[in-house]
Motif scaffolding. Sequence first.
Motif, PDB file in Angstrom:
ATOM      1  N   LEU A   1       0.813  -1.216   0.000  1.00 25.94           N
ATOM      2  CA  LEU A   1       0.000   0.000   0.000  1.00 25.94           C
ATOM      3  C   LEU A   1       0.851   1.272   0.000  1.00 25.94           C
ATOM      4  N   GLY A   2       2.064   1.155   0.548  1.00 25.28           N
ATOM      5  CA  GLY A   2       2.953   2.322   0.604  1.00 25.28           C
ATOM      6  C   GLY A   2       3.341   2.837  -0.770  1.00 25.28           C
ATOM      7  N   VAL A   3       3.225   1.986  -1.785  1.00 20.98           N
ATOM      8  CA  VAL A   3       3.538   2.427  -3.141  1.00 20.98           C
ATOM      9  C   VAL A   3       2.441   3.364  -3.648  1.00 20.98           C
ATOM     10  N   LEU A   4       1.233   3.105  -3.172  1.00 13.95           N
ATOM     11  CA  LEU A   4       0.054   3.798  -3.694  1.00 13.95           C
ATOM     12  C   LEU A   4      -0.270   5.050  -2.900  1.00 13.95           C
ATOM     13  N   LEU A   5      -0.186   4.943  -1.576  1.00 12.53           N
ATOM     14  CA  LEU A   5      -0.567   6.061  -0.712  1.00 12.53           C
ATOM     15  C   LEU A   5       0.672   6.558   0.016  1.00 12.53           C
ATOM     16  N   LYS A   6       0.798   7.888   0.110  1.00 13.64           N
ATOM     17  CA  LYS A   6       2.046   8.433   0.630  1.00 13.64           C
ATOM     18  C   LYS A   6       1.879   9.133   1.978  1.00 13.64           C
ATOM     19  N   TYR A   7       0.694   9.019   2.563  1.00  7.30           N
ATOM     20  CA  TYR A   7       0.514   9.618   3.885  1.00  7.30           C
ATOM     21  C   TYR A   7       0.089   8.526   4.869  1.00  7.30           C
ATOM     22  N   GLN A   8       0.705   8.553   6.042  1.00  7.72           N
ATOM     23  CA  GLN A   8       0.446   7.515   7.027  1.00  7.72           C
ATOM     24  C   GLN A   8      -1.047   7.449   7.376  1.00  7.72           C
ATOM     25  N   ASP A   9      -1.709   8.602   7.515  1.00 15.31           N
ATOM     26  CA  ASP A   9      -3.142   8.599   7.867  1.00 15.31           C
ATOM     27  C   ASP A   9      -3.942   7.858   6.806  1.00 15.31           C
ATOM     28  N   ASP A  10      -3.590   8.130   5.545  1.00 15.87           N
ATOM     29  CA  ASP A  10      -4.315   7.492   4.445  1.00 15.87           C
ATOM     30  C   ASP A  10      -4.103   5.983   4.457  1.00 15.87           C
ATOM     31  N   ILE A  11      -2.856   5.586   4.700  1.00 16.24           N
ATOM     32  CA  ILE A  11      -2.561   4.151   4.719  1.00 16.24           C
ATOM     33  C   ILE A  11      -3.344   3.481   5.841  1.00 16.24           C
ATOM     34  N   ALA A  12      -3.310   4.121   7.026  1.00 17.52           N
ATOM     35  CA  ALA A  12      -4.016   3.544   8.174  1.00 17.52           C
ATOM     36  C   ALA A  12      -5.504   3.411   7.879  1.00 17.52           C
ATOM     37  N   LYS A  13      -6.039   4.369   7.140  1.00 14.77           N
ATOM     38  CA  LYS A  13      -7.474   4.367   6.844  1.00 14.77           C
ATOM     39  C   LYS A  13      -7.848   3.220   5.921  1.00 14.77           C
ATOM     40  N   VAL A  14      -6.978   2.938   4.959  1.00 10.64           N
ATOM     41  CA  VAL A  14      -7.325   1.965   3.923  1.00 10.64           C
ATOM     42  C   VAL A  14      -6.909   0.542   4.311  1.00 10.64           C
ATOM     43  N   GLN A  15      -5.774   0.434   5.012  1.00  7.09           N
ATOM     44  CA  GLN A  15      -5.220  -0.879   5.327  1.00  7.09           C
ATOM     45  C   GLN A  15      -6.247  -1.772   6.034  1.00  7.09           C
ATOM     46  N   GLY A  16      -6.158  -3.084   5.770  1.00 10.86           N
ATOM     47  CA  GLY A  16      -6.983  -4.044   6.488  1.00 10.86           C
ATOM     48  C   GLY A  16      -8.383  -4.164   5.924  1.00 10.86           C
ATOM     49  N   SER A  17      -9.387  -3.960   6.791  1.00 11.84           N
ATOM     50  CA  SER A  17     -10.765  -4.285   6.406  1.00 11.84           C
ATOM     51  C   SER A  17     -11.253  -3.422   5.234  1.00 11.84           C
ATOM     52  N   GLU A  18     -10.866  -2.148   5.233  1.00 11.33           N
ATOM     53  CA  GLU A  18     -11.316  -1.260   4.162  1.00 11.33           C
ATOM     54  C   GLU A  18     -10.786  -1.749   2.807  1.00 11.33           C
ATOM     55  N   ALA A  19      -9.523  -2.147   2.783  1.00 11.63           N
ATOM     56  CA  ALA A  19      -8.921  -2.654   1.547  1.00 11.63           C
ATOM     57  C   ALA A  19      -9.678  -3.894   1.081  1.00 11.63           C
ATOM     58  N   THR A  20      -9.966  -4.786   2.019  1.00  4.56           N
ATOM     59  CA  THR A  20     -10.688  -6.014   1.673  1.00  4.56           C
ATOM     60  C   THR A  20     -12.055  -5.685   1.088  1.00  4.56           C
ATOM     61  N   ARG A  21     -12.719  -4.719   1.712  1.00  4.17           N
ATOM     62  CA  ARG A  21     -14.057  -4.339   1.267  1.00  4.17           C
ATOM     63  C   ARG A  21     -14.008  -3.796  -0.168  1.00  4.17           C
ATOM     64  N   ILE A  22     -13.052  -2.897  -0.409  1.00  6.10           N
ATOM     65  CA  ILE A  22     -12.932  -2.310  -1.756  1.00  6.10           C
ATOM     66  C   ILE A  22     -12.616  -3.401  -2.773  1.00  6.10           C
ATOM     67  N   LEU A  23     -11.699  -4.304  -2.380  1.00  8.85           N
ATOM     68  CA  LEU A  23     -11.293  -5.371  -3.298  1.00  8.85           C
ATOM     69  C   LEU A  23     -12.495  -6.228  -3.680  1.00  8.85           C
ATOM     70  N   GLU A  24     -13.323  -6.574  -2.675  1.00  8.55           N
ATOM     71  CA  GLU A  24     -14.510  -7.389  -2.970  1.00  8.55           C
ATOM     72  C   GLU A  24     -15.436  -6.675  -3.939  1.00  8.55           C
ATOM     73  N   GLN A  25     -15.593  -5.383  -3.707  1.00 12.14           N
ATOM     74  CA  GLN A  25     -16.429  -4.569  -4.592  1.00 12.14           C
ATOM     75  C   GLN A  25     -15.895  -4.603  -6.020  1.00 12.14           C
ATOM     76  N   VAL A  26     -14.580  -4.419  -6.138  1.00 11.38           N
ATOM     77  CA  VAL A  26     -13.943  -4.403  -7.459  1.00 11.38           C
ATOM     78  C   VAL A  26     -14.146  -5.742  -8.153  1.00 11.38           C
ATOM     79  N   ARG A  27     -13.931  -6.835  -7.392  1.00 11.23           N
ATOM     80  CA  ARG A  27     -14.092  -8.179  -7.966  1.00 11.23           C
ATOM     81  C   ARG A  27     -15.509  -8.380  -8.475  1.00 11.23           C
ATOM     82  N   ALA A  28     -16.479  -7.953  -7.633  1.00 10.85           N
ATOM     83  CA  ALA A  28     -17.878  -8.137  -8.008  1.00 10.85           C
ATOM     84  C   ALA A  28     -18.174  -7.374  -9.301  1.00 10.85           C
ATOM     85  N   GLU A  29     -17.654  -6.145  -9.398  1.00 11.75           N
ATOM     86  CA  GLU A  29     -17.921  -5.336 -10.585  1.00 11.75           C
ATOM     87  C   GLU A  29     -17.272  -5.928 -11.827  1.00 11.75           C
ATOM     88  N   LEU A  30     -16.040  -6.438 -11.653  1.00  8.29           N
ATOM     89  CA  LEU A  30     -15.337  -7.035 -12.795  1.00  8.29           C
ATOM     90  C   LEU A  30     -16.063  -8.283 -13.264  1.00  8.29           C
TER      91      LEU A  30
END
Lengths: 413, 305
Positions: free
Chosen positions: B272-301
């Motif tokens: 995730l550090g490649v994509l987001l460059k602020y610690q707050d942003d990384i903390a926000k997305v890391q873990g459950s949020e990332a999983t949630r977005i990924l599932e959404q993306v998979r479903a849409e694809l």
Amino acid sequence: MNAPTVLSNRPGSGRLLENLMYFGRALRAAGLPVGPGKVLAAVEAVQAVGIADRSDFYWALHAVFVNRRDQRELFDQAFHVFWRNPQLLEKMMGLLLPEMRSADAPKGEEMSRRLAEALHPGQDEAPDERPREKEIELDAAMTFSDREILQQMDFEQMSAEEIARAKQLIQRMPMPLRDVATRRFKPDPRGARADMRATLRAALRSGGLLALKRKSRRTRPPPLVILCDISGSMSRYSRLFLHFMHAVTNDRDRVYTFLFGTRLTNVTRFLRYRDVDIALDKVASVVEDWSGGTRIGQCLAEFNRRWSRRVLAQGAVVLFITDGLDRDAGAGLGPEMDRLHKSCRRLIWLNPLLRYEGFAPKSLGMRAILPYVDEFRPVHNLESLGELVSALTRPASRRLDAAAAWRERGEAA
Amino acid sequence: MTTPAVPPSVDETLALLGRGRYVADRSLATAVYLSLSLRRPLFLEGEAGVGKTEIAKVLAEALGRRLIRLQCYEGLDVASAVYEWNYSRQMIEIRLAETGAESRDTVEDEIFSERFLIKRPLLQALEPEIAGAPVLLIDELDRTDEPFEAYLLEVLSDFQITIPELGTVKAAEPPIVVITSNRTREIHDALKRRCFYYWVDYPSAERELAILRIKAPGAAETLSREVVGFVQKLRTADLFKLPGVAETIDWAHALTQLDVLTLTPEAINDTLGVLLKYQDDIAKVQGSEATRILEQVRAELAAAS
């Protein structure tokens, strides 16, 4: 290689040129900075891309007329209104003629407020400075003791007349921020560095003798960003602060002012009007949340996301004016304050509540703010405003140090 | 080798950028075409990492011109942007002249001649070149201060520079100028007025995928689709710094390097550090949020295919 001249060898191109000119005028009336030079550039651009493709035509005009991102929407609307509906165009042009200004607004649903307003130019801006004689007269009217009392009287307890006088004093208050060094140099006989260019030029003039010329760093005041709370609990103060902000804005460059209550409004542009009454009228007309609740966290989040990179980039000093009473009880405020503190040179919290003896920052909102401010100062009368001015001129102590005592008091309470 | 001529139409410009492996919108191609054919600077504004600088590089390469880059910073001055005299050589010259019998005027003419001039990017850009006028990239203009902007105004309107000791240098053929700004402050209208303006936006999913296919050909097709879907979703999230196209490309490269064929929550968290460059942003997305977005993306694809 010449650009294809599509227009010139086509009959009826005169009509298009005329329309381009009208379009330029319509855009100018809508507030875009469009001069005759731009219209000529537009003609050139349209000649270069041709008019076969509507999208090319659109983007060619876009490249000429749009200068900033926030002008895109206005341009887009104007373009579609103008080049699709000639009747509406005629109506617009009619309205643009001075003798045909009418009071009723054209009710084109798709037209933005600004575009609509542009068709009804209201009062012209009159950025004239008030005559100097008037100020001198006021000086005479206000005796020294009068001023002395005003200095220490709380803004909250002032009568309307006293407020009016305080405003006059504020208008003349200097706002010298301590300069910061830039990376540019100026000639200085006692400077620390040798100015080789000047030395060599002087040497040639004087005949080969190398007398070392010196230079030193130029300094310049840092940008100032003011974030001012205009919620109900601050209402007695915010009017006067607006006068203060207006004075500061007109006194120096690089001042940006934002007001917040439940939402954030950038009022920098309006405060630049020279006449304080016009400026404050304009501010009053754009701010929709006067004397309402406060959502500090949310407003700061918006500031951080939308504005911080644009106004804090060059080491700005931030004046954060609020009583810290937050409707959301400080929810989400901490991280946003942290971000704000990290993005600026110095964060100064001005709080009118600080005037009370034995005040301790107890509310949740204040506690969320306090860990991240570099300085914590009262601002409730003219004297404290004056002190603020001198504080900003002094060399700064280490960041966060100046507010440390308050943090301790907050923790003890 | 013949150098490619300036494209005669918007379509050709689009094709030219395409040959330079730059996936451009037609609207951008229009602005580029105008700037090339009417010889005015192109002013590109947009968030970091959307490919503003790249346009200048691609133009230089595709047109076979030299690229001259002026990186702006606060306090940029004439000495580092335009020209400087070579003081040490001048001093030696004066010393030598003292021993000789030359008159003072000759020495003066001599040491303020082109021989002792160090040319910086702006002056270099005005020099004639065999391949045609160079591409002058003035990068991140918002980083410099207003005085330099004012100076630039003169250079960009007349394409000439005055050196007090030497005279005026004028470009025989004006360079192709590309100015970029990240909008950390507003550039003055007077400068923008002389340019063609274009706001470079984040690309659509379709265009971003096309960019990935070109810039990160090593990434598996499914991975590319997932990466683009994920990044597009992130751009709608409430983040301090949204990832740009450059970050998308970097991320695809990083995942390919790690032999990832399809996105997994673990792979996302690790990189995730490649994509987001602020610690707050990384903390926000890391873990459950990332999983949630990924599932959404998979479903849409899955729905799309």
